[in-house]
Motif scaffolding. Sequence first.
Motif, short mmCIF file in Angstrom:
data_model
loop_
_atom_site.label_atom_id
_atom_site.label_comp_id
_atom_site.label_asym_id
_atom_site.label_seq_id
_atom_site.Cartn_x
_atom_site.Cartn_y
_atom_site.Cartn_z
N SER A 192 48.08 18.13 16.72
CA SER A 192 49.21 19.05 16.69
C SER A 192 50.00 18.83 15.41
O SER A 192 49.99 17.72 14.85
N ALA A 193 50.64 19.90 14.94
CA ALA A 193 51.53 19.81 13.78
C ALA A 193 52.88 20.38 14.18
O ALA A 193 52.96 21.50 14.70
N ARG A 194 53.93 19.60 13.97
CA ARG A 194 55.27 19.98 14.42
C ARG A 194 56.26 19.92 13.25
O ARG A 194 56.28 18.94 12.51
N PRO A 195 57.07 20.96 13.07
CA PRO A 195 58.03 20.97 11.96
C PRO A 195 58.99 19.79 12.04
O PRO A 195 59.45 19.42 13.13
N ARG A 252 52.67 10.50 16.29
CA ARG A 252 52.60 10.83 14.87
C ARG A 252 51.66 9.86 14.13
O ARG A 252 51.69 8.64 14.35
N VAL A 253 50.83 10.43 13.24
CA VAL A 253 49.98 9.60 12.39
C VAL A 253 50.20 9.88 10.91
O VAL A 253 49.69 9.16 10.05
N GLY A 254 50.95 10.94 10.58
CA GLY A 254 51.19 11.24 9.18
C GLY A 254 52.09 12.46 9.01
O GLY A 254 52.60 13.01 10.00
N GLU A 287 55.03 16.92 10.93
CA GLU A 287 54.38 15.68 11.32
C GLU A 287 53.04 16.02 11.97
O GLU A 287 52.94 16.95 12.78
N PHE A 288 52.02 15.30 11.56
CA PHE A 288 50.67 15.48 12.07
C PHE A 288 50.48 14.47 13.19
O PHE A 288 50.70 13.27 13.00
#
Length: 396
Positions: free
Chosen positions: A259-262, A324-326, A295-296
């Motif tokens: 997932s990608a979150r602002p 989160r990983v990056g 955030e990835f």
Amino acid sequence: MKRRQILCGLIVLAFSAFAIHDLYPETQDLQPMNAQEFDLEAYRGAMLEAIYPRPDAYLGEELQPDEIPAAADLIKELARKVQIDYAAGTARRDAHPKAHGCVTATLALDAHLPTELTGGIVQPSASYDAVVRFSNGSPAPNASDTNGDTRGMAIKLFGVPGDKLLSDPGNPDAQDFIMISSPFFFINSARNYTRFFQAVDSGSILRLAAVPTYLGLQGSVNAFRMLRQKIANPLETRYWSVVPSQLGEGGGRQAVKFSARPLGPTSSTIPMNADPNFLRAALVDSLSKGTYQMEFMIQRRGDTGLSVEDSIPEWPESEAPFLRVGVLTIDQQTFDTAERNTYCENLSFNPWHSLRAHRPLGMISRTRRVVYQAIAELRHNMNDATFSSGLPTDGR
């Protein structure tokens, strides 16, 4: 109470069918008009069998009955539709054809990562140049951004060493991640997936009326929710991989979702009397002023028993939290140029442009492997275009 639940279910089923009818342009019973050099037979019979992914029982994958023939029929249907809808030189993707833009970015992995969250490209302090394509899910390339729709975010990382499960024709060093603005999907049957597209492409109200029977009640509820989504800015929207992937290799491999979150504010609003292309305008305006970050994240299935095959239910974060990983950083830039838009059109995304450590899982992913490849080849053949290679050289 039971009667009310049944009635509500029927209402949702009916709404979903006719909402889908409004979203997908009618083709009636037309036949392809553009004779192109596309080898459909390469995606049927023994040739398709040879390239179709085999399930990984260790991670809970299981081939459905008639899954491979259903994929062949789906490729035939989507290829027919593309050839009907587009003249030579104008072909677009069969899904997510309307891009809001392709922007350059950098994915920087965190310096300290627990072992259970590492594998493939996910390594402490690793960094990759990237291109991100934001899009609408509707197969209608000129559909207004004001319509309810599922939005897409496709990430292509460059400079990823190692053999790929399927090599990107223009970028053998690329690793792709494909996400949408929904944590759940609307169908989990290979045969019904094909029947769904055959029905909505037919333009027949009678065939369309059968769509809810292919989706089932929960699938129809999901479709209803997905088709109601409206966003104000692609940079302020959260995206999910929806279907799982492998993380790691060998006996330590596991099933995960991405997932990608602002990370910044998400306060934009849809303008009054918004232009049909206002999401591109929002992207242009935002990136003319500054940098945006997301955030990835990774969601581990762990020992929850959650399915890798059933894409209808969401993996609940209460059972399997995203970690989160990056960080994906999209710097201030100019991307809305003729050169970048052509680059964007000729770029190919496929979740199987991937290291084995990120092998896509489940029926939807296995089907995507061959469908995405076939339609990308057809589109580029129709347009007499080469696959985009490397990072874009204009803009940033």
